[in-house]
Design a protein around this motif. Structure first.
Motif, PDB file in Angstrom:
ATOM      1  N   ARG A 149       8.182  54.768   0.686  1.00  0.00           N
ATOM      2  CA  ARG A 149       9.206  55.713   0.224  1.00  0.00           C
ATOM      3  C   ARG A 149       8.552  56.982  -0.337  1.00  0.00           C
ATOM      4  O   ARG A 149       8.953  58.099   0.002  1.00  0.00           O
ATOM      5  N   ALA A 150       7.538  56.813  -1.192  1.00  0.00           N
ATOM      6  CA  ALA A 150       6.880  57.974  -1.805  1.00  0.00           C
ATOM      7  C   ALA A 150       6.230  58.861  -0.746  1.00  0.00           C
ATOM      8  O   ALA A 150       6.340  60.095  -0.805  1.00  0.00           O
ATOM      9  N   ASP A 151       5.558  58.251   0.233  1.00  0.00           N
ATOM     10  CA  ASP A 151       4.908  59.031   1.289  1.00  0.00           C
ATOM     11  C   ASP A 151       5.933  59.729   2.172  1.00  0.00           C
ATOM     12  O   ASP A 151       5.735  60.880   2.584  1.00  0.00           O
ATOM     13  N   LEU A 152       7.031  59.072   2.455  1.00  0.00           N
ATOM     14  CA  LEU A 152       8.082  59.669   3.281  1.00  0.00           C
ATOM     15  C   LEU A 152       8.693  60.876   2.561  1.00  0.00           C
ATOM     16  O   LEU A 152       8.896  61.939   3.164  1.00  0.00           O
ATOM     17  N   LEU A 153       8.955  60.739   1.270  1.00  0.00           N
ATOM     18  CA  LEU A 153       9.492  61.866   0.502  1.00  0.00           C
ATOM     19  C   LEU A 153       8.496  63.020   0.444  1.00  0.00           C
ATOM     20  O   LEU A 153       8.883  64.186   0.570  1.00  0.00           O
ATOM     21  N   GLU A 154       7.206  62.704   0.289  1.00  0.00           N
ATOM     22  CA  GLU A 154       6.188  63.746   0.272  1.00  0.00           C
ATOM     23  C   GLU A 154       6.132  64.462   1.622  1.00  0.00           C
ATOM     24  O   GLU A 154       6.092  65.692   1.690  1.00  0.00           O
ATOM     25  N   PHE A 155       6.130  63.685   2.706  1.00  0.00           N
ATOM     26  CA  PHE A 155       6.114  64.282   4.036  1.00  0.00           C
ATOM     27  C   PHE A 155       7.303  65.221   4.234  1.00  0.00           C
ATOM     28  O   PHE A 155       7.140  66.360   4.691  1.00  0.00           O
ATOM     29  N   LEU A 156       8.500  64.766   3.887  1.00  0.00           N
ATOM     30  CA  LEU A 156       9.693  65.590   4.091  1.00  0.00           C
ATOM     31  C   LEU A 156       9.620  66.892   3.310  1.00  0.00           C
ATOM     32  O   LEU A 156      10.051  67.939   3.798  1.00  0.00           O
ATOM     33  N   ALA A 157       9.057  66.861   2.108  1.00  0.00           N
ATOM     34  CA  ALA A 157       8.930  68.072   1.294  1.00  0.00           C
ATOM     35  C   ALA A 157       7.915  69.049   1.895  1.00  0.00           C
ATOM     36  O   ALA A 157       8.047  70.264   1.711  1.00  0.00           O
ATOM     37  N   LEU A 158       6.927  68.536   2.632  1.00  0.00           N
ATOM     38  CA  LEU A 158       5.878  69.375   3.226  1.00  0.00           C
ATOM     39  C   LEU A 158       6.215  69.870   4.632  1.00  0.00           C
ATOM     40  O   LEU A 158       5.687  70.900   5.068  1.00  0.00           O
ATOM     41  N   ALA A 159       7.044  69.148   5.347  1.00  0.00           N
ATOM     42  CA  ALA A 159       7.317  69.448   6.757  1.00  0.00           C
ATOM     43  C   ALA A 159       8.048  70.784   6.921  1.00  0.00           C
ATOM     44  O   ALA A 159       8.875  71.162   6.087  1.00  0.00           O
ATOM     45  N   GLY A 160       7.716  71.467   8.020  1.00  0.00           N
ATOM     46  CA  GLY A 160       8.380  72.713   8.355  1.00  0.00           C
ATOM     47  C   GLY A 160       9.421  72.513   9.441  1.00  0.00           C
ATOM     48  O   GLY A 160       9.515  71.430  10.037  1.00  0.00           O
ATOM     49  N   PRO A 161      10.196  73.535   9.739  1.00  0.00           N
ATOM     50  CA  PRO A 161      11.299  73.388  10.697  1.00  0.00           C
ATOM     51  C   PRO A 161      10.867  73.013  12.113  1.00  0.00           C
ATOM     52  O   PRO A 161      11.656  72.450  12.864  1.00  0.00           O
ATOM     53  N   GLN A 162       9.630  73.281  12.492  1.00  0.00           N
ATOM     54  CA  GLN A 162       9.151  72.942  13.832  1.00  0.00           C
ATOM     55  C   GLN A 162       8.359  71.635  13.866  1.00  0.00           C
ATOM     56  O   GLN A 162       7.851  71.241  14.925  1.00  0.00           O
ATOM     57  N   THR A 163       8.225  70.964  12.724  1.00  0.00           N
ATOM     58  CA  THR A 163       7.457  69.718  12.665  1.00  0.00           C
ATOM     59  C   THR A 163       8.079  68.666  13.573  1.00  0.00           C
ATOM     60  O   THR A 163       9.298  68.507  13.611  1.00  0.00           O
ATOM     61  N   ARG A 164       7.216  67.962  14.295  1.00  0.00           N
ATOM     62  CA  ARG A 164       7.642  66.842  15.140  1.00  0.00           C
ATOM     63  C   ARG A 164       6.898  65.596  14.686  1.00  0.00           C
ATOM     64  O   ARG A 164       5.876  65.680  14.010  1.00  0.00           O
ATOM     65  N   LEU A 165       7.381  64.435  15.108  1.00  0.00           N
ATOM     66  CA  LEU A 165       6.645  63.188  14.924  1.00  0.00           C
ATOM     67  C   LEU A 165       6.060  62.843  16.283  1.00  0.00           C
ATOM     68  O   LEU A 165       6.793  62.797  17.275  1.00  0.00           O
ATOM     69  N   CYS A 166       4.734  62.639  16.323  1.00  0.00           N
ATOM     70  CA  CYS A 166       4.049  62.312  17.569  1.00  0.00           C
ATOM     71  C   CYS A 166       3.448  60.917  17.480  1.00  0.00           C
ATOM     72  O   CYS A 166       2.677  60.627  16.563  1.00  0.00           O
ATOM     73  N   PHE A 167       3.823  60.056  18.410  1.00  0.00           N
ATOM     74  CA  PHE A 167       3.209  58.750  18.552  1.00  0.00           C
ATOM     75  C   PHE A 167       2.071  58.911  19.566  1.00  0.00           C
ATOM     76  O   PHE A 167       2.307  59.330  20.704  1.00  0.00           O
ATOM     77  N   ARG A 168       0.863  58.574  19.139  1.00  0.00           N
ATOM     78  CA  ARG A 168      -0.291  58.653  20.037  1.00  0.00           C
ATOM     79  C   ARG A 168      -1.025  57.324  20.003  1.00  0.00           C
ATOM     80  O   ARG A 168      -1.177  56.722  18.948  1.00  0.00           O
ATOM     81  N   ASP A 169      -1.518  56.874  21.158  1.00  0.00           N
ATOM     82  CA  ASP A 169      -2.278  55.625  21.161  1.00  0.00           C
ATOM     83  C   ASP A 169      -3.736  55.926  20.835  1.00  0.00           C
ATOM     84  O   ASP A 169      -4.170  57.074  20.856  1.00  0.00           O
ATOM     85  N   GLY A 170      -4.489  54.893  20.493  1.00  0.00           N
ATOM     86  CA  GLY A 170      -5.898  55.053  20.116  1.00  0.00           C
ATOM     87  C   GLY A 170      -6.075  55.170  18.627  1.00  0.00           C
ATOM     88  O   GLY A 170      -5.112  55.252  17.871  1.00  0.00           O
ATOM     89  N   ALA A 171      -7.330  55.187  18.190  1.00  0.00           N
ATOM     90  CA  ALA A 171      -7.617  55.235  16.758  1.00  0.00           C
ATOM     91  C   ALA A 171      -7.635  56.645  16.222  1.00  0.00           C
ATOM     92  O   ALA A 171      -7.634  57.598  16.892  1.00  0.00           O
TER      93      ALA A 171
END
Length: 171
Positions: A149-171
């Motif tokens: 929850r804390a990390d999600l709230l932090e991410f949302l406060a930092l994200a900009g209007p063009q931010t996307r979530l990218c799923f990438r395979d590998g390390a």
């Protein structure tokens, strides 16, 4: 800047600039989406459409540049590939298969709706792929990404209007 979710064999992380958070992904890992219900977090980059939240669980809406809306007890999300409302919000009771957005656990206290399979919606190509609150121990999701929850709230406060979530395979 995008939120990049990557890793392997249960060691998942989300990176946003210089921030790195532990994450959970689908029980099938990150891969090409095969079918509805496959437990895979789908490879690719997905725009953030909006943020849903539980007003009974948070004192205020998450700080975010994205549109926010409260989750109501009768909110659902259709996951029936043969239904016209597939991968769309619905009101419960709803006869076709659907997710309950007002859950008994804390996972959907904050839900970031991703633009995966929504323009156009293709039957069976995946529904309800969200970024939401992680379970204790970061156990796998049904195909979403999850942060504390804390990390999600932090991410949302930092994200900009063009931010996307990218799923990438590998390390």
């Amino acid at each position: 800047m995008d939120l990049i979710v990557t890793g392997k064999e249960g060691r998942w992380q989300a990176r946003f600039g210089d921030r790195v958070w532990r994450a959970a992904v689908g029980r099938g890992g990150i891969a090409e989406k095969r079918a509805e219900g496959d437990g895979i977090s789908p490879l690719g980059c997905w725009p953030i459409r909006r943020v849903l939240w539980r007003a009974d669980k948070l004192a205020a809406a998450p700080v975010s540049v994205f549109p926010t809306a409260e989750i109501a007890p009768d909110d659902g999300w259709c996951d029936a590939p043969d239904h016209p409302a597939y991968n769309r919000p619905v009101k419960r009771p709803f006869a076709a298969s659907h997710e309950e957005m007002w859950r008994g656990d804390d996972l959907y206290d904050i839900v970031v709706v991703l633009g995966q399979n929504d323009d156009p919606v293709l039957p069976g190509a995946g529904s309800a792929i969200f970024l939401h609150v992680a379970r204790e121990g970061y156990t796998p999701t049904a195909g979403c990404a999850a942060l504390s929850r804390a990390d999600l709230l932090e991410f949302l406060a930092l994200a900009g209007p063009q931010t996307r979530l990218c799923f990438r395979d590998g390390a």
